[in-house]
Design an enzyme around this catalytic site. Structure first.
Site, PDB file in Angstrom:
ATOM      1  N   THR A  98       0.610  -1.067  -0.511  1.00 46.36           N
ATOM      2  CA  THR A  98       0.032  -0.244   0.036  1.00 46.36           C
ATOM      3  C   THR A  98       0.885   1.561  -0.027  1.00 46.36           C
ATOM      4  O   THR A  98       1.956   1.184   1.014  1.00 46.36           O
ATOM      5  CB  THR A  98      -0.830  -0.123   1.900  1.00 46.36           C
ATOM      6  OG1 THR A  98      -1.515  -1.191   1.151  1.00 46.36           O
ATOM      7  CG2 THR A  98      -1.920   1.424   1.796  1.00 46.36           C
ATOM      8  N   LYS A 173      -7.161   1.817  -3.963  1.00 48.88           N
ATOM      9  CA  LYS A 173      -7.138   1.429  -1.495  1.00 48.88           C
ATOM     10  C   LYS A 173      -6.768   2.778  -0.340  1.00 48.88           C
ATOM     11  O   LYS A 173      -7.806   2.054   0.663  1.00 48.88           O
ATOM     12  CB  LYS A 173      -5.364   0.722  -1.567  1.00 48.88           C
ATOM     13  CG  LYS A 173      -4.940   0.773  -0.978  1.00 48.88           C
ATOM     14  CD  LYS A 173      -5.492  -0.988  -0.029  1.00 48.88           C
ATOM     15  CE  LYS A 173      -4.563  -1.285   1.834  1.00 48.88           C
ATOM     16  NZ  LYS A 173      -5.454  -2.117   2.215  1.00 48.88           N
ATOM     17  N   LYS A 241       0.460   4.879   8.004  1.00 46.46           N
ATOM     18  CA  LYS A 241       1.220   5.379   7.241  1.00 46.46           C
ATOM     19  C   LYS A 241      -0.196   5.222   5.609  1.00 46.46           C
ATOM     20  O   LYS A 241      -0.135   6.647   4.596  1.00 46.46           O
ATOM     21  CB  LYS A 241       2.553   3.888   7.001  1.00 46.46           C
ATOM     22  CG  LYS A 241       3.293   4.194   5.376  1.00 46.46           C
ATOM     23  CD  LYS A 241       2.165   3.218   4.474  1.00 46.46           C
ATOM     24  CE  LYS A 241       2.205   1.510   4.432  1.00 46.46           C
ATOM     25  NZ  LYS A 241       1.532   0.387   3.402  1.00 46.46           N
TER      26      LYS A 241
HETATM   27  N1  NAP Z   1      -0.945  -6.703   7.285  1.00 47.55           N
HETATM   28  C1  NAP Z   1      -2.696  -6.662   6.267  1.00 47.55           C
HETATM   29  O1  NAP Z   1      -3.206  -6.917   7.276  1.00 47.55           O
HETATM   30  C2  NAP Z   1      -2.217  -5.472   5.357  1.00 47.55           C
HETATM   31  C3  NAP Z   1      -3.812  -5.947   4.688  1.00 47.55           C
HETATM   32  C4  NAP Z   1      -3.275  -4.986   3.771  1.00 47.55           C
HETATM   33  C5  NAP Z   1      -2.314  -4.682   3.197  1.00 47.55           C
HETATM   34  N2  NAP Z   1      -0.949  -4.490   3.512  1.00 47.55           N
HETATM   35  C6  NAP Z   1      -0.181  -3.630   3.064  1.00 47.55           C
HETATM   36  O2  NAP Z   1       0.983  -4.517   2.174  1.00 47.55           O
HETATM   37  C7  NAP Z   1       2.265  -4.285   3.416  1.00 47.55           C
HETATM   38  C8  NAP Z   1       3.297  -4.925   4.174  1.00 47.55           C
HETATM   39  O3  NAP Z   1       1.611  -5.625   5.146  1.00 47.55           O
HETATM   40  P1  NAP Z   1       2.837  -6.469   6.350  1.00 47.55           P
HETATM   41  O4  NAP Z   1       1.736  -6.542   7.506  1.00 47.55           O
HETATM   42  O5  NAP Z   1       3.539  -8.108   5.244  1.00 47.55           O
HETATM   43  O6  NAP Z   1       3.843  -5.851   7.008  1.00 47.55           O
HETATM   44  P2  NAP Z   1       5.071  -6.615   7.698  1.00 47.55           P
HETATM   45  O7  NAP Z   1       4.601  -7.546   8.329  1.00 47.55           O
HETATM   46  O8  NAP Z   1       5.513  -5.386   8.631  1.00 47.55           O
HETATM   47  O9  NAP Z   1       6.439  -6.918   6.724  1.00 47.55           O
HETATM   48  C9  NAP Z   1       6.791  -6.147   6.263  1.00 47.55           C
HETATM   49  C10 NAP Z   1       7.932  -6.703   4.859  1.00 47.55           C
HETATM   50  O10 NAP Z   1       9.090  -5.383   4.260  1.00 47.55           O
HETATM   51  C11 NAP Z   1      10.073  -5.956   4.586  1.00 47.55           C
HETATM   52  N3  NAP Z   1      10.537  -4.584   4.602  1.00 47.55           N
HETATM   53  C12 NAP Z   1      10.297  -3.137   5.045  1.00 47.55           C
HETATM   54  N4  NAP Z   1      10.738  -2.965   4.976  1.00 47.55           N
HETATM   55  C13 NAP Z   1      12.035  -3.697   4.080  1.00 47.55           C
HETATM   56  C14 NAP Z   1      12.856  -2.086   3.609  1.00 47.55           C
HETATM   57  N5  NAP Z   1      13.141  -0.840   3.527  1.00 47.55           N
HETATM   58  N6  NAP Z   1      13.686  -3.194   2.771  1.00 47.55           N
HETATM   59  C15 NAP Z   1      13.211  -4.281   2.313  1.00 47.55           C
HETATM   60  N7  NAP Z   1      12.202  -5.483   2.933  1.00 47.55           N
HETATM   61  C16 NAP Z   1      11.576  -4.051   3.724  1.00 47.55           C
HETATM   62  C17 NAP Z   1       9.804  -6.331   6.259  1.00 47.55           C
HETATM   63  O11 NAP Z   1      10.935  -7.397   6.534  1.00 47.55           O
HETATM   64  P3  NAP Z   1      12.021  -7.276   7.060  1.00 47.55           P
HETATM   65  O12 NAP Z   1      11.421  -9.303   7.128  1.00 47.55           O
HETATM   66  O13 NAP Z   1      13.519  -8.141   7.624  1.00 47.55           O
HETATM   67  O14 NAP Z   1      11.790  -6.687   8.461  1.00 47.55           O
HETATM   68  C18 NAP Z   1       9.060  -7.452   5.730  1.00 47.55           C
HETATM   69  O15 NAP Z   1       9.366  -8.737   4.755  1.00 47.55           O
HETATM   70  C19 NAP Z   1       1.850  -3.295   3.829  1.00 47.55           C
HETATM   71  O16 NAP Z   1       2.323  -1.973   2.800  1.00 47.55           O
HETATM   72  C20 NAP Z   1       0.171  -2.654   4.712  1.00 47.55           C
HETATM   73  O17 NAP Z   1       0.421  -1.617   4.735  1.00 47.55           O
HETATM   74  C21 NAP Z   1      -1.026  -5.322   5.164  1.00 47.55           C
END
Ligand code: NAP
Length: 291
Positions: A98, A173, A241
């Site tokens: 997102t 979104k 965010k």
């Molecule tokens: N969770 C939900 O329910 C949900 C629903 C819809 C949309 N989203 C969106 O989907 C995206 C991911 O969400 P998530 O919940 O999966 O987040 P998350 O669990 O915090 O995972 C984030 C991922 O991104 C990686 N990452 C973050 N910063 C980075 C960087 N600078 N360089 C390389 N890798 C990086 C992290 O690596 P590490 O493992 O090394 O930290 C991890 O693999 C976000 O944009 C969020 O807004 C999430």
């Protein structure tokens, strides 16, 4: 025909999404900043992992990305050893993060300049949707490229829709997040009120969820809210965010978002309570804390 795919970002969302691709029989090479997670993923699903995004993307027909915010996406795509530098001609980059609509336009241009294609494809449906393969995906990009990739995205989705050119997926979104913000606060106030009124909260939800108040948030979050459990789901830090993206875009297109702005402040207070990684339903915890 199995495809060569790459998946960058194995967080709450990316880990199971990449898993679905491997389970469907595709050859998946993953990259994750914390390598241990990539190793664990490869062991679980029988795929491979690269030590940089460029390495993971090298042979891929489609490269998927699901990281945190705009700058995180830049670092794994256009940054040093980013995916774009390793991708083969005509390959497709699909960003499930997102992020802002500006970033989508920026990546679309970067991909065109490198002889590649781009689709912004943010998702909705939460952790459950990713794990059950039932996400909703809203896309922006060229129709011909969308048609080539929608069946692959459908492996982990119940709906994949092209909304317009690059950026239209992110704009859609934003609408999703605007709708959710007020709704979660409403659900929190409802459960809070029910408790204060001495009602059986489970019984209340059981009856009202079948009427006009029913929602995804109500069905998927009421129990954990009643149980005061927030160590799961969609992190408050990510919601802030997203709301920042919505409020910025709202200012640009002159769309008033009063409730979204208010709920954004409430999430700021949840962060101050130490709840940055709590699920967004923790708005109820904030209400109780200010009693
Ligand atoms: N969770 C939900 O329910 C949900 C629903 C819809 C949309 N989203 C969106 O989907 C995206 C991911 O969400 P998530 O919940 O999966 O987040 P998350 O669990 O915090 O995972 C984030 C991922 O991104 C990686 N990452 C973050 N910063 C980075 C960087 N600078 N360089 C390389 N890798 C990086 C992290 O690596 P590490 O493992 O090394 O930290 C991890 O693999 C976000 O944009 C969020 O807004 C999430």
């Amino acid at each position: 025909m199995p495809l060569n795919l790459a998946f960058i970002g194995l967080g709450v969302m990316g880990y199971p999404m990449a898993g679905h691709l491997a389970k469907a029989g595709h050859k998946v090479c993953v990259y994750n900043r914390t390598t241990q997670k990539a190793e664990q993923w490869a062991e679980t699903y029988g795929g491979t992992f690269g030590t940089t995004p460029a390495e993971a993307a090298k042979n891929a027909d489609i490269v998927f990305c699901c990281v945190g915010n705009d700058d995180d996406v830049r670092s794994v795509t256009t940054g040093e050893n980013g995916a774009i530098s390793g991708m083969k001609p005509e390959a497709i980059l699909i960003d499930h993060t997102t992020a802002s609509a500006e970033l989508a336009t920026e990546l679309d241009t970067a991909c065109r300049n490198a002889g590649l294609h781009f689709i912004d494809a943010p998702v909705s449906g939460g952790q459950q949707g990713a794990e059950n393969g039932k996400l909703t995906i809203m896309c922006g990009g060229e129709e011909a490229i969308f048609e080539k990739s929608q069946d692959i995205m459908a492996i982990y989705a119940q709906a994949v829709t092209l909304m317009g050119e690059a950026g239209a997926g992110q704009m859609t979104k934003m609408v999703n997040q605007i709708c959710i913000a007020g709704l979660v606060q409403g659900l929190s106030e409802g459960l809070y009120f029910a408790e204060k009124a001495g009602l059986d909260q489970n019984k209340v939800i059981d009856v009202i969820s079948k009427g006009a108040a029913g929602s995804w948030q109500m069905m998927n979050r009421h129990q954990t809210m009643i149980d005061d459990k927030y160590d799961h789901g969609f992190a408050v830090d990510w919601m802030r965010k997203d709301l920042d993206i919505c409020l910025n875009q709202g200012r640009k297109i002159k769309a008033k978002l009063p409730v979204t702005a208010l709920v954004d402040q409430f999430y700021g207070e949840v962060q101050a309570m130490g709840g940055g990684r709590w699920d967004t339903s923790s708005l109820l915890k904030r209400l109780k804390a200010t009693d």
